[in-house]
Write an enzyme that holds these catalytic residues in place. Structure first.
Site, PDB file in Angstrom:
ATOM      1  N   ASP A 287       3.477   9.666  -0.672  1.00  0.00           N
ATOM      2  CA  ASP A 287       2.292   8.910  -0.274  1.00  0.00           C
ATOM      3  C   ASP A 287       2.020   7.851  -1.338  1.00  0.00           C
ATOM      4  OD1 ASP A 287      -0.036   8.230   1.162  1.00  0.00           O
ATOM      5  OD2 ASP A 287      -0.582  10.327   1.475  1.00  0.00           O
TER       6      ASP A 287
ATOM      7  N   HIS B 258       0.814  -1.222   0.000  1.00  0.00           N
ATOM      8  CA  HIS B 258       0.000   0.000   0.000  1.00  0.00           C
ATOM      9  C   HIS B 258       0.843   1.266   0.000  1.00  0.00           C
ATOM     10  CE1 HIS B 258      -4.024  -1.834   0.789  1.00  0.00           C
ATOM     11  NE2 HIS B 258      -3.234  -2.856   1.056  1.00  0.00           N
TER      12      HIS B 258
HETATM   13  C1  GDG Z   1      -2.071   4.034   3.478  1.00  0.00           C
HETATM   14  C2  GDG Z   1      -1.049   4.652   2.523  1.00  0.00           C
HETATM   15  C3  GDG Z   1      -2.764   4.559   0.702  1.00  0.00           C
HETATM   16  C4  GDG Z   1      -8.431   9.802   8.272  1.00  0.00           C
HETATM   17  N1  GDG Z   1      -8.758  10.435   9.421  1.00  0.00           N
HETATM   18  C5  GDG Z   1      -9.906   9.887   9.823  1.00  0.00           C
HETATM   19  C6  GDG Z   1     -10.294   8.901   8.909  1.00  0.00           C
HETATM   20  N2  GDG Z   1      -9.364   8.875   7.969  1.00  0.00           N
HETATM   21  C7  GDG Z   1      -9.411   7.996   6.791  1.00  0.00           C
HETATM   22  C8  GDG Z   1      -9.457   8.787   5.507  1.00  0.00           C
HETATM   23  C9  GDG Z   1      -8.923   7.754   4.525  1.00  0.00           C
HETATM   24  C10 GDG Z   1      -7.925   6.973   5.365  1.00  0.00           C
HETATM   25  O1  GDG Z   1      -8.245   7.207   6.729  1.00  0.00           O
HETATM   26  C11 GDG Z   1      -6.508   7.461   5.142  1.00  0.00           C
HETATM   27  O2  GDG Z   1      -6.046   6.954   3.924  1.00  0.00           O
HETATM   28  P1  GDG Z   1      -4.864   7.648   3.132  1.00  0.00           P
HETATM   29  O3  GDG Z   1      -4.746   6.946   1.830  1.00  0.00           O
HETATM   30  O4  GDG Z   1      -5.153   9.094   2.993  1.00  0.00           O
HETATM   31  O5  GDG Z   1      -3.542   7.503   4.027  1.00  0.00           O
HETATM   32  P2  GDG Z   1      -2.850   6.312   4.930  1.00  0.00           P
HETATM   33  O6  GDG Z   1      -3.594   6.129   6.191  1.00  0.00           O
HETATM   34  O7  GDG Z   1      -1.433   6.701   5.077  1.00  0.00           O
HETATM   35  O8  GDG Z   1      -2.991   4.980   4.033  1.00  0.00           O
HETATM   36  C12 GDG Z   1      -1.757   5.446   1.441  1.00  0.00           C
HETATM   37  C13 GDG Z   1      -3.645   3.789   1.674  1.00  0.00           C
HETATM   38  O9  GDG Z   1      -2.877   3.129   2.685  1.00  0.00           O
HETATM   39  C14 GDG Z   1      -4.486   2.745   0.948  1.00  0.00           C
HETATM   40  O10 GDG Z   1      -3.697   1.872   0.187  1.00  0.00           O
HETATM   41  O11 GDG Z   1      -3.578   5.390  -0.101  1.00  0.00           O
HETATM   42  O12 GDG Z   1      -0.823   5.976   0.519  1.00  0.00           O
HETATM   43  O13 GDG Z   1      -0.127   5.486   3.210  1.00  0.00           O
HETATM   44  O14 GDG Z   1      -9.920   6.877   4.109  1.00  0.00           O
HETATM   45  O15 GDG Z   1     -10.761   9.212   5.254  1.00  0.00           O
HETATM   46  N3  GDG Z   1     -11.423   8.170   9.011  1.00  0.00           N
HETATM   47  C15 GDG Z   1     -12.226   8.431  10.084  1.00  0.00           C
HETATM   48  N4  GDG Z   1     -11.897   9.372  11.045  1.00  0.00           N
HETATM   49  C16 GDG Z   1     -10.770  10.120  10.937  1.00  0.00           C
HETATM   50  O16 GDG Z   1     -10.501  10.971  11.801  1.00  0.00           O
HETATM   51  N5  GDG Z   1     -13.383   7.741  10.228  1.00  0.00           N
END
Ligand code: GDG
Length: 450
Positions: A357, A148
């Site tokens: 990212d 990921h």
């Molecule tokens: C890894 C990789 C890749 C965030 N704050 C809250 C919350 N979130 C949710 C967001 C989003 C998820 O968490 C975060 O996903 P991201 O992709 O932005 O970042 P990572 O956590 O670093 O994810 C990344 C991912 O895996 C998938 O393969 O895209 O590059 O680093 O869905 O909305 N959700 C809730 N409360 C929060 O305060 N409910």
């Protein structure tokens, strides 16, 4: 024993499942599948149980395992190294040993859960050794692996102690999936440089098998976000947010990230502070809301980041704020999905500016939420999402987050853009995101795995 098994560090039983869980849960359910993972608390190993139609196989981690395998090797060595070493990776022998032991535990649990000839899908950087270990235990299985996070350039990967073992671990899979083509190419180049293999195109022969390495850019559950965005209660919340933040303010900027040093939060806040200092924007017309979800707070670099960010937030509000009106709202809190979507609907400008990212799902969620074709996305070139939503494709405002001037230029361009320009950009981004949701991602991977 089941014919489809997901193996991931965490089990899909948390209160707020992310994209991965929502994508794989239906597939696991319809195939009567199983999920092998850690329940999230040290020294806790419930017996296997059923959860929403999926057989759950918990793997136990001791307090020491959490320190060494999870917070150590996974989050203080591999995570920073694979993100361009934006923080210096720490290398400890004891962490590596624990990582290997825990990976073996996961591999044994997966072997025990899998029927003859089953398909096993292993996920992410915490489990790089599992495909190889599982292959040794169970040569009859079809094994897929998906990373990921980014896969680093050869020169960086070469710094990892016992690097060849990590590579061999990944090569235990029949299909190795990455977020971007560049990552798959880095991986294939390494098999030549480190193991003397001969990759051809997307394939490489290893121990008498063919391993395929390819990009499968992950996405979001579009229907979930669109449904929330259409919910009148969520729309009411969005309006209330605008009002609470100052109804006469023209501009709401938003950041939503785990509090992680890869996300570029401090650089973003610095750029915002400079825009206030040079008068490009004022406290009367603009406000930035930064949601920083608590994450990995036992790891030292994360505590330091928190201190840096909170000091800078205090400085900016102290210098540019007024009684009853500050330019920056910082929320070190977890919010519900509905609250996040209300923020997406309220925000004129979404700031997604990571230093590196793998994908960044927040960018895609923002786009999916904007059924009104409103809003603007300022997007770092160093995200996987940028391959699909870049300025060059007529979508986001692209920025280099290492360059504060470029960050400021990108934000200012988004502020200055006219409504027709913005609507066109949002429409093009929506076409891309709506046509490629997470279900399609999972099916593409599994069909290729065969
Ligand atoms: C890894 C990789 C890749 C965030 N704050 C809250 C919350 N979130 C949710 C967001 C989003 C998820 O968490 C975060 O996903 P991201 O992709 O932005 O970042 P990572 O956590 O670093 O994810 C990344 C991912 O895996 C998938 O393969 O895209 O590059 O680093 O869905 O909305 N959700 C809730 N409360 C929060 O305060 N409910």
């Amino acid at each position: 024993m089941t014919s489809f098994v997901v193996v991931a560090n965490r089990l899909p039983v948390d209160a707020s499942p992310g994209g991965l869980v929502s994508a794989l849960q239906p597939i696991a359910r319809s195939s009567g599948g199983a999920w092998v993972g850690w329940a999230g608390e040290p020294d806790d190993r419930p017996e296997p149980f059923e959860h929403e139609g999926v057989r759950i196989h918990p793997v136990e981690l001791s307090g020491d395992d959490v320190d060494r395998y999870y917070e150590g090797q996974s989050n203080s060595t591999i995570w920073p190294l694979f993100h361009d070493s934006v923080e210096p990776p720490v290398h400890r022998r004891a962490w590596r040993v624990a990582y290997e032991q825990v990976n073996r535990r996961f591999a044994e649990a997966a072997a025990a859960a899998s029927a003859q000839g089953a398909t096993v899908w292993v996920h992410d950087y915490q489990l790089l050794l599992v495909p190889g270990m599982l292959r040794e235990l169970r040569p009859d299985l079809r094994i897929g692996f998906f990373l990921h996070i980014p896969f680093p350039p050869v020169e960086l990967f070469m710094q990892l102690p016992r690097r060849a073992e990590f590579l061999r671990g990944m090569l235990g899979a029949d299909l190795v999936g990455f977020q971007q083509t560049l990552a798959a190419q880095n991986f294939l180049r390494l098999t030549a440089q480190l193991l003397g293999l001969h990759p051809e195109g997307e394939r490489v022969e290893y121990e008498g098998r063919t391993v395929t390495a390819r990009a499968f850019p992950i996405s979001i559950d579009v229907a979930e976000i669109e449904t929330l965005a259409a919910d009148p209660a969520v729309q009411d919340d969005a309006r209330r947010l605008r009002k609470d933040l100052g109804g006469d303010r023209r501009l709401l900027l938003l950041g939503v990230d785990r509090l992680d040093y890869t996300k570029g939060i401090d650089q973003r806040i610095e750029a915002y502070g400079e825009l206030l200092a040079d008068g490009t924007i004022t406290n009367d017309e603009a406000v930035l809301v930064q949601v920083a979800t608590p994450s990995r707070m036992r790891v030292e670099q994360y505590r330091q980041l928190r201190e840096r960010v909170e000091r800078e937030v205090g400085r900016i509000n102290g210098e540019f704020g007024d009684v009853g009106r500050v330019p920056l709202h910082y929320l070190f809190q977890t919010r519900t999905r509905a609250e996040l979507v209300a923020l997406y609907l309220a925000a004129d400008i979404m700031l997604v500016t990571p230093l590196r990212d793998g994908m960044n799902l927040v960018a895609k969620e923002y786009v999916a939420a904007r059924r009104d074709e409103g809003g603007a996305l300022v997007l770092s070139e160093f995200t996987g999402a940028h391959s699909e939503l870049s300025e060059a494709s007529g979508g986001a405002f692209s920025v280099n987050p290492y360059d504060v001037d470029d960050l400021k230029r990108g934000i200012a361009a988004a502020i200055a853009a006219g409504p027709a320009d913005l609507a066109g950009r949002m429409r093009r981004m929506r076409e891309q995101v709506l046509a490629h949701d997470v279900d399609r991602w999972a099916r593409a991977f599994l069909e290729t795995l065969g």
